[in-house]
Design an enzyme around this catalytic site. Structure first.
Site, mmCIF file in Angstrom:
data_model
loop_
_atom_site.group_PDB
_atom_site.id
_atom_site.type_symbol
_atom_site.label_atom_id
_atom_site.label_comp_id
_atom_site.label_asym_id
_atom_site.label_seq_id
_atom_site.Cartn_x
_atom_site.Cartn_y
_atom_site.Cartn_z
ATOM 1 N N ASP A 149 0.829 -1.205 0.000
ATOM 2 C CA ASP A 149 0.000 0.000 0.000
ATOM 3 C C ASP A 149 0.870 1.265 0.000
ATOM 4 O O ASP A 149 0.685 2.166 -0.815
ATOM 5 C CB ASP A 149 -0.838 0.029 1.291
ATOM 6 C CG ASP A 149 -2.301 -0.250 1.038
ATOM 7 O OD1 ASP A 149 -2.800 0.108 -0.032
ATOM 8 O OD2 ASP A 149 -2.941 -0.811 1.950
ATOM 9 N N ASP A 176 -12.393 4.337 -3.865
ATOM 10 C CA ASP A 176 -12.865 2.964 -4.062
ATOM 11 C C ASP A 176 -13.836 2.839 -5.224
ATOM 12 O O ASP A 176 -14.171 1.717 -5.633
ATOM 13 C CB ASP A 176 -13.557 2.449 -2.794
ATOM 14 C CG ASP A 176 -12.557 2.009 -1.732
ATOM 15 O OD1 ASP A 176 -11.486 1.511 -2.119
ATOM 16 O OD2 ASP A 176 -12.849 2.168 -0.535
ATOM 17 N N LYS A 201 -14.364 -5.934 -9.984
ATOM 18 C CA LYS A 201 -15.780 -6.201 -10.299
ATOM 19 C C LYS A 201 -16.283 -5.223 -11.358
ATOM 20 O O LYS A 201 -17.054 -5.589 -12.236
ATOM 21 C CB LYS A 201 -16.640 -6.094 -9.032
ATOM 22 C CG LYS A 201 -16.422 -7.236 -8.056
ATOM 23 C CD LYS A 201 -17.369 -7.170 -6.879
ATOM 24 C CE LYS A 201 -17.045 -6.135 -5.845
ATOM 25 N NZ LYS A 201 -15.745 -6.269 -5.187
ATOM 26 N N THR A 235 -7.481 -5.134 -0.248
ATOM 27 C CA THR A 235 -6.321 -5.627 0.521
ATOM 28 C C THR A 235 -6.532 -7.081 0.966
ATOM 29 O O THR A 235 -5.577 -7.856 1.016
ATOM 30 C CB THR A 235 -6.059 -4.737 1.750
ATOM 31 O OG1 THR A 235 -7.271 -4.577 2.472
ATOM 32 C CG2 THR A 235 -5.567 -3.377 1.328
ATOM 33 N N ILE A 259 -3.703 0.055 -3.201
ATOM 34 C CA ILE A 259 -4.109 -1.365 -3.261
ATOM 35 C C ILE A 259 -5.572 -1.420 -2.849
ATOM 36 O O ILE A 259 -5.903 -1.343 -1.655
ATOM 37 C CB ILE A 259 -3.318 -2.256 -2.274
ATOM 38 C CG1 ILE A 259 -1.812 -2.104 -2.438
ATOM 39 C CG2 ILE A 259 -3.755 -3.731 -2.430
ATOM 40 C CD1 ILE A 259 -1.220 -2.859 -3.586
ATOM 41 N N ASP A 260 -6.443 -1.548 -3.820
ATOM 42 C CA ASP A 260 -7.856 -1.743 -3.506
ATOM 43 C C ASP A 260 -8.088 -3.249 -3.427
ATOM 44 O O ASP A 260 -7.661 -3.986 -4.314
ATOM 45 C CB ASP A 260 -8.715 -1.120 -4.618
ATOM 46 C CG ASP A 260 -10.189 -1.298 -4.340
ATOM 47 O OD1 ASP A 260 -10.600 -1.144 -3.175
ATOM 48 O OD2 ASP A 260 -10.938 -1.595 -5.291
ATOM 49 N N HIS A 281 -18.363 -6.854 3.941
ATOM 50 C CA HIS A 281 -18.381 -5.591 3.188
ATOM 51 C C HIS A 281 -19.732 -5.326 2.539
ATOM 52 O O HIS A 281 -19.882 -4.363 1.798
ATOM 53 C CB HIS A 281 -17.325 -5.600 2.068
ATOM 54 C CG HIS A 281 -15.924 -5.493 2.580
ATOM 55 N ND1 HIS A 281 -14.832 -5.438 1.747
ATOM 56 C CD2 HIS A 281 -15.435 -5.415 3.844
ATOM 57 C CE1 HIS A 281 -13.735 -5.356 2.466
ATOM 58 N NE2 HIS A 281 -14.067 -5.343 3.733
ATOM 59 N N ASP A 292 -6.366 4.770 -4.929
ATOM 60 C CA ASP A 292 -6.323 3.653 -3.993
ATOM 61 C C ASP A 292 -5.137 2.799 -4.428
ATOM 62 O O ASP A 292 -5.183 2.125 -5.462
ATOM 63 C CB ASP A 292 -7.625 2.840 -4.037
ATOM 64 C CG ASP A 292 -7.713 1.889 -2.849
ATOM 65 O OD1 ASP A 292 -6.661 1.619 -2.237
ATOM 66 O OD2 ASP A 292 -8.822 1.426 -2.544
ATOM 67 N N GLU A 330 -5.447 7.147 -0.313
ATOM 68 C CA GLU A 330 -5.939 6.454 0.875
ATOM 69 C C GLU A 330 -4.942 6.504 2.036
ATOM 70 O O GLU A 330 -5.341 6.580 3.188
ATOM 71 C CB GLU A 330 -6.256 4.985 0.535
ATOM 72 C CG GLU A 330 -6.769 4.234 1.761
ATOM 73 C CD GLU A 330 -7.408 2.902 1.436
ATOM 74 O OE1 GLU A 330 -7.083 2.306 0.392
ATOM 75 O OE2 GLU A 330 -8.234 2.456 2.245
HETATM 76 P P1 AMP Z 1 -14.709 -5.028 -2.000
HETATM 77 O O1 AMP Z 1 -13.591 -5.950 -2.264
HETATM 78 O O2 AMP Z 1 -15.553 -4.714 -3.166
HETATM 79 O O3 AMP Z 1 -15.492 -5.390 -0.793
HETATM 80 O O4 AMP Z 1 -14.099 -3.614 -1.733
HETATM 81 C C1 AMP Z 1 -12.947 -3.422 -1.026
HETATM 82 C C2 AMP Z 1 -13.072 -2.111 -0.337
HETATM 83 O O5 AMP Z 1 -14.098 -2.178 0.637
HETATM 84 C C3 AMP Z 1 -11.823 -1.726 0.379
HETATM 85 O O6 AMP Z 1 -11.290 -0.598 -0.229
HETATM 86 C C4 AMP Z 1 -12.270 -1.375 1.780
HETATM 87 O O7 AMP Z 1 -11.783 -0.125 2.144
HETATM 88 C C5 AMP Z 1 -13.765 -1.290 1.675
HETATM 89 N N1 AMP Z 1 -14.465 -1.652 2.902
HETATM 90 C C6 AMP Z 1 -13.944 -1.856 4.130
HETATM 91 N N2 AMP Z 1 -14.904 -2.113 5.038
HETATM 92 C C7 AMP Z 1 -16.078 -2.042 4.380
HETATM 93 C C8 AMP Z 1 -17.444 -2.197 4.778
HETATM 94 N N3 AMP Z 1 -17.800 -2.477 6.033
HETATM 95 N N4 AMP Z 1 -18.382 -2.050 3.815
HETATM 96 C C9 AMP Z 1 -18.033 -1.780 2.548
HETATM 97 N N5 AMP Z 1 -16.771 -1.635 2.112
HETATM 98 C C10 AMP Z 1 -15.792 -1.750 3.019
HETATM 99 MG MG MG Z 2 -10.004 0.239 -1.456
#
Ligand code: AMP
Ligand code: MG
Length: 333
Positions: free
Chosen positions: A47, A276, A247, A128, A125-126, A220, A123, A70
């Site tokens: 990151d 994000d 995605k 993580t 590293i999106d 998430h 971002d 970020e």
């Molecule tokens: P994804 O892989 O689509 O779930 O997205 C990853 C992103 O979701 C990362 O950048 C995180 O910062 C973010 N993230 C972290 N916690 C949450 C949460 N509770 N709800 C939604 N997104 C989150």
């Molecule tokens: Mg991210």
């Protein structure tokens, strides 16, 4: 058509390519199965290193322009984290020879800006969690003007051109410029734009055939609501679970029809961060898709580091958009 020589397009492609390649190196060298469950050090190093690289390149190419990133370097500057900082600097040196640890911190902190009328958002590293699972993650850089994303680039080291899991060294690079379409090529082909191909969302219209995209991490999103939505829509295929903005890459490429981001019942206070969604959303829109909040309004990137007031995101190939919003309303009622 895409103007491959336009300076910001070239800059964003090159910067993301360098940062994503470095992240892939770090994943290859530091992420192993022996990693204990809560050892987050590889993703921390990646990151910071990726943001330092892009912060430095921005400084060289667009000094004075805003970067909303970020990461911040304050923890790295503490004496207890000196070892991590040395590790980060060791990796950043592969791209920026001779850089010092202190300069690395300053480059990371290029990203502390608040959004202005024009700004970059990053971002490094999106996804993580995906990075640590050797699954999908992305480096995401976007340029925003007056609250609307104009340019988005995604570097996806573990996604092949046919949108499957890639072999090392065969990752993808996606770019969208408003009015110029969405394009995909190999990270390695950043200097050969003639090899890039234009993306188009899926033309499916029958709800039975709609493929849903959702976060891999159940925490998430709201999986019960997604299941209820799927039943309401009458879709037959299991949702595709995937980490990060890859995605959006799948949706833009016609490998899915609907992508929902819903608040987790355990984190109803969660606020989506602009980095994000910025790059991924313009890539979907320029491939012919639609990205809105749950009320059907376009996302507004002018209101701070988060999408203020947002309660979720619905992205689709366009054909299913109204149907999806209505189905969501029905299951939430
Ligand atoms: P994804 O892989 O689509 O779930 O997205 C990853 C992103 O979701 C990362 O950048 C995180 O910062 C973010 N993230 C972290 N916690 C949450 C949460 N509770 N709800 C939604 N997104 C989150
Ligand atoms: Mg991210």
């Amino acid at each position: 058509m895409m103007d491959w020589n336009e300076p910001r397009n070239r800059f964003a492609l090159q910067a993301v390519r360098l940062a994503a390649d470095l992240a892939a190196d770090i994943q290859g060298e530091m992420v192993s199965e022996a990693l204990t469950k809560d050892d987050r050090s590889p993703v921390t190093v990646a990151d910071f290193a990726a943001q330092a690289v892009i912060g430095c390149l921005l400084d060289q190419n667009y000094p004075g322009e805003l970067l909303v990133g970020e990461e911040q370097s304050d923890v790295l500057r503490s004496p207890e984290e000196r070892h991590t900082l040395e590790q980060v600097a060791g990796f950043v040196k592969r791209v920026i020879p001779g850089v010092t640890p202190e300069e690395v911190c300053d480059f990371i902190d290029r990203g502390v800006d608040e959004p202005g009328r024009e700004y970059w958002t990053l971002d490094p590293i999106d996804g993580t969690k995906g990075f640590l699972r050797q699954a999908q993650y992305a480096t995401a850089l976007a340029y925003v003007e007056n609250g609307e994303v104009q340019l988005g680039v995604l570097g996806c080291p573990n996604l092949s051109l046919d949108l499957r899991e890639s072999k090392p060294g065969e990752g993808s690079l996606l770019i969208a410029r408003r009015g110029s379409g969405s394009w995909i090529g190999r990270l390695a082909d950043v200097d050969q734009p003639e090899r890039f191909t234009r993306l188009q969302v899926s033309t499916r219209t029958d709800p039975e055939d709609a493929r849903l995209l959702r976060s891999f991490e159940s925490a998430h999103t709201n999986t019960d609501l997604i299941d209820a939505f799927q039943r309401e829509l009458g879709g037959k295929a299991d949702p595709v679970r995937m980490d990060s903005q890859t995605k959006y890459a799948l949706l833009a490429s016609g490998e899915g029809e609907i992508y929902l981001r819903l608040l987790s019942p355990d984190r109803m206070d969660y606020k989506e961060k602009i980095w994000d969604q910025a790059a991924g959303s313009v890539i979907v829109e320029e491939a012919g898709g639609i990205v809105t909040d749950l009320d059907g309004k376009r996302l507004d990137f002018s209101r701070g580091r988060t999408l203020r007031g947002n309660r979720g995101i619905c992205a689709s190939n366009g054909k299913f958009h109204d149907l999806a919003l209505n189905a969501l309303r029905a299951v939430k009622a």
